[in-house]
Design a protein around this motif. Structure first.
Motif, PDB file in Angstrom:
ATOM      1  N   GLU A   3      51.164  65.331 -26.191  1.00  0.00           N
ATOM      2  CA  GLU A   3      51.341  64.817 -24.824  1.00  0.00           C
ATOM      3  C   GLU A   3      51.637  63.316 -24.819  1.00  0.00           C
ATOM      4  OE1 GLU A   3      51.662  66.757 -22.257  1.00  0.00           O
ATOM      5  OE2 GLU A   3      51.117  68.571 -23.347  1.00  0.00           O
ATOM      6  N   TRP A   4      51.015  62.552 -25.716  1.00  0.00           N
ATOM      7  CA  TRP A   4      51.279  61.115 -25.821  1.00  0.00           C
ATOM      8  C   TRP A   4      52.716  60.862 -26.274  1.00  0.00           C
ATOM      9  CZ3 TRP A   4      48.579  57.204 -23.955  1.00  0.00           C
ATOM     10  CH2 TRP A   4      47.235  57.406 -23.655  1.00  0.00           C
ATOM     11  N   ILE A   5      53.139  61.620 -27.249  1.00  0.00           N
ATOM     12  CA  ILE A   5      54.510  61.461 -27.749  1.00  0.00           C
ATOM     13  C   ILE A   5      55.508  61.806 -26.657  1.00  0.00           C
ATOM     14  CG2 ILE A   5      56.196  62.376 -29.406  1.00  0.00           C
ATOM     15  CD1 ILE A   5      53.820  62.538 -31.406  1.00  0.00           C
ATOM     16  N   LYS A   6      55.220  62.873 -25.923  1.00  0.00           N
ATOM     17  CA  LYS A   6      56.114  63.253 -24.821  1.00  0.00           C
ATOM     18  C   LYS A   6      56.143  62.164 -23.752  1.00  0.00           C
ATOM     19  CE  LYS A   6      55.163  67.110 -22.641  1.00  0.00           C
ATOM     20  NZ  LYS A   6      55.127  68.414 -21.943  1.00  0.00           N
ATOM     21  N   ALA A   7      54.998  61.572 -23.433  1.00  0.00           N
ATOM     22  CA  ALA A   7      54.938  60.505 -22.428  1.00  0.00           C
ATOM     23  C   ALA A   7      55.770  59.304 -22.871  1.00  0.00           C
ATOM     24  CB  ALA A   7      53.484  60.089 -22.178  1.00  0.00           C
ATOM     25  N   ALA A  64      64.141  59.171 -31.632  1.00  0.00           N
ATOM     26  CA  ALA A  64      63.113  59.460 -32.641  1.00  0.00           C
ATOM     27  C   ALA A  64      62.051  60.400 -32.091  1.00  0.00           C
ATOM     28  CB  ALA A  64      62.483  58.156 -33.128  1.00  0.00           C
ATOM     29  N   LEU A  65      61.521  60.076 -30.936  1.00  0.00           N
ATOM     30  CA  LEU A  65      60.474  60.920 -30.353  1.00  0.00           C
ATOM     31  C   LEU A  65      61.039  62.260 -29.886  1.00  0.00           C
ATOM     32  CD1 LEU A  65      58.390  58.269 -28.375  1.00  0.00           C
ATOM     33  CD2 LEU A  65      58.033  59.145 -30.704  1.00  0.00           C
ATOM     34  N   GLY A  66      62.258  62.243 -29.359  1.00  0.00           N
ATOM     35  CA  GLY A  66      62.887  63.488 -28.910  1.00  0.00           C
ATOM     36  C   GLY A  66      63.122  64.462 -30.049  1.00  0.00           C
ATOM     37  N   LEU A  67      63.582  63.948 -31.181  1.00  0.00           N
ATOM     38  CA  LEU A  67      63.777  64.825 -32.340  1.00  0.00           C
ATOM     39  C   LEU A  67      62.452  65.386 -32.836  1.00  0.00           C
ATOM     40  CD1 LEU A  67      66.550  62.894 -34.277  1.00  0.00           C
ATOM     41  CD2 LEU A  67      66.774  65.104 -33.100  1.00  0.00           C
ATOM     42  N   TYR A  68      61.421  64.544 -32.832  1.00  0.00           N
ATOM     43  CA  TYR A  68      60.096  65.040 -33.228  1.00  0.00           C
ATOM     44  C   TYR A  68      59.647  66.163 -32.286  1.00  0.00           C
ATOM     45  CZ  TYR A  68      55.134  65.500 -33.936  1.00  0.00           C
ATOM     46  OH  TYR A  68      53.889  66.023 -34.153  1.00  0.00           O
ATOM     47  N   LEU A  69      59.792  65.950 -30.981  1.00  0.00           N
ATOM     48  CA  LEU A  69      59.378  66.965 -30.010  1.00  0.00           C
ATOM     49  C   LEU A  69      60.191  68.245 -30.165  1.00  0.00           C
ATOM     50  CD1 LEU A  69      58.955  64.651 -26.898  1.00  0.00           C
ATOM     51  CD2 LEU A  69      57.117  65.800 -28.158  1.00  0.00           C
ATOM     52  N   PHE A  74      59.592  73.131 -30.389  1.00  0.00           N
ATOM     53  CA  PHE A  74      60.580  74.201 -30.223  1.00  0.00           C
ATOM     54  C   PHE A  74      61.247  74.625 -31.517  1.00  0.00           C
ATOM     55  CE2 PHE A  74      60.465  71.642 -26.309  1.00  0.00           C
ATOM     56  CZ  PHE A  74      60.004  72.611 -25.425  1.00  0.00           C
ATOM     57  N   ALA A  75      60.942  73.971 -32.623  1.00  0.00           N
ATOM     58  CA  ALA A  75      61.553  74.280 -33.926  1.00  0.00           C
ATOM     59  C   ALA A  75      63.080  74.287 -33.815  1.00  0.00           C
ATOM     60  CB  ALA A  75      61.021  75.603 -34.476  1.00  0.00           C
ATOM     61  N   PHE A  76      63.599  73.427 -32.974  1.00  0.00           N
ATOM     62  CA  PHE A  76      65.044  73.303 -32.727  1.00  0.00           C
ATOM     63  C   PHE A  76      65.668  74.624 -32.290  1.00  0.00           C
ATOM     64  CE2 PHE A  76      64.399  69.582 -35.479  1.00  0.00           C
ATOM     65  CZ  PHE A  76      65.007  68.613 -34.686  1.00  0.00           C
ATOM     66  N   LYS A  77      64.886  75.468 -31.587  1.00  0.00           N
ATOM     67  CA  LYS A  77      65.400  76.751 -31.118  1.00  0.00           C
ATOM     68  C   LYS A  77      65.533  76.728 -29.608  1.00  0.00           C
ATOM     69  CE  LYS A  77      63.641  79.343 -34.960  1.00  0.00           C
ATOM     70  NZ  LYS A  77      62.522  80.028 -35.518  1.00  0.00           N
ATOM     71  N   GLY A  78      66.514  77.441 -29.109  1.00  0.00           N
ATOM     72  CA  GLY A  78      66.739  77.573 -27.673  1.00  0.00           C
ATOM     73  C   GLY A  78      68.093  77.024 -27.276  1.00  0.00           C
ATOM     74  N   GLY A  79      68.835  77.853 -26.573  1.00  0.00           N
ATOM     75  CA  GLY A  79      70.164  77.429 -26.123  1.00  0.00           C
ATOM     76  C   GLY A  79      70.117  76.194 -25.250  1.00  0.00           C
ATOM     77  N   TRP A  80      69.105  76.115 -24.376  1.00  0.00           N
ATOM     78  CA  TRP A  80      68.985  74.953 -23.495  1.00  0.00           C
ATOM     79  C   TRP A  80      68.787  73.679 -24.315  1.00  0.00           C
ATOM     80  CZ3 TRP A  80      64.895  71.640 -23.559  1.00  0.00           C
ATOM     81  CH2 TRP A  80      63.756  72.063 -24.242  1.00  0.00           C
ATOM     82  N   LEU A  81      68.022  73.778 -25.433  1.00  0.00           N
ATOM     83  CA  LEU A  81      67.768  72.610 -26.277  1.00  0.00           C
ATOM     84  C   LEU A  81      69.043  72.179 -26.986  1.00  0.00           C
ATOM     85  CD1 LEU A  81      65.802  70.545 -27.443  1.00  0.00           C
ATOM     86  CD2 LEU A  81      65.212  72.221 -29.210  1.00  0.00           C
TER      87      LEU A  81
END
Length: 140
Positions: A3-7, A64-69, A74-81
């Protein structure tokens, strides 16, 4: 910790987008300023400080934080991602283009009219709308 990383990711994105929306607007006014005038020189300082002090660092943190998240949650899965990452890559390309335009202005080599920057100013907003919709709605 997630949650901190997302914030912090969201804060970095807000700062990046604020700069990406403001920089082309500065260029609209700069394009109309007389080369060598006090006004033109002031715009050069404003553009450089905005880019180096806010936009560049915010983009780096957002990526950097977006790639981590994307990896952690999501393990880089999902069409929306995948679509979101594509739009962020396009936004990053525009960021790179704006870096070049800041250099051109700094060297008094601008060859684009104010109208060009007015149109360019809308592109980050459209990309942001698409990115937000993909993240919130996750349509696919």
């Amino acid at each position: 910790m997630y949650e901190w990383i997302k914030a912090f990711h969201v804060m970095a994105v807000i700062a990046w987008m604020a700069g990406m929306l403001y920089l082309p607007r500065l260029m609209v006014y700069h394009a109309d300023a007389q080369t060598g005038s006090i006004q033109s020189e002031t715009f050069k300082v404003m553009e450089r400080r905005l880019l180096k002090g806010i936009i560049n660092p915010a983009m780096i943190v957002a990526w950097a934080l977006g790639l981590y998240l994307a990896w952690y949650a999501f393990a880089f899965k999902g069409g929306w991602l995948h679509a979101k990452i594509l739009l962020v890559l396009i936004l990053s390309a525009i960021h790179g283009y704006l870096v070049g335009r800041v250099r051109a202005f700094a060297e008094d080599r601008n060859d684009k009219p104010a109208r060009f920057y007015r149109i360019l100013n809308e592109v980050p907003a459209l990309l942001m709308a698409g990115i937000v919709i993909l993240v919130i709605v996750k349509p696919f």
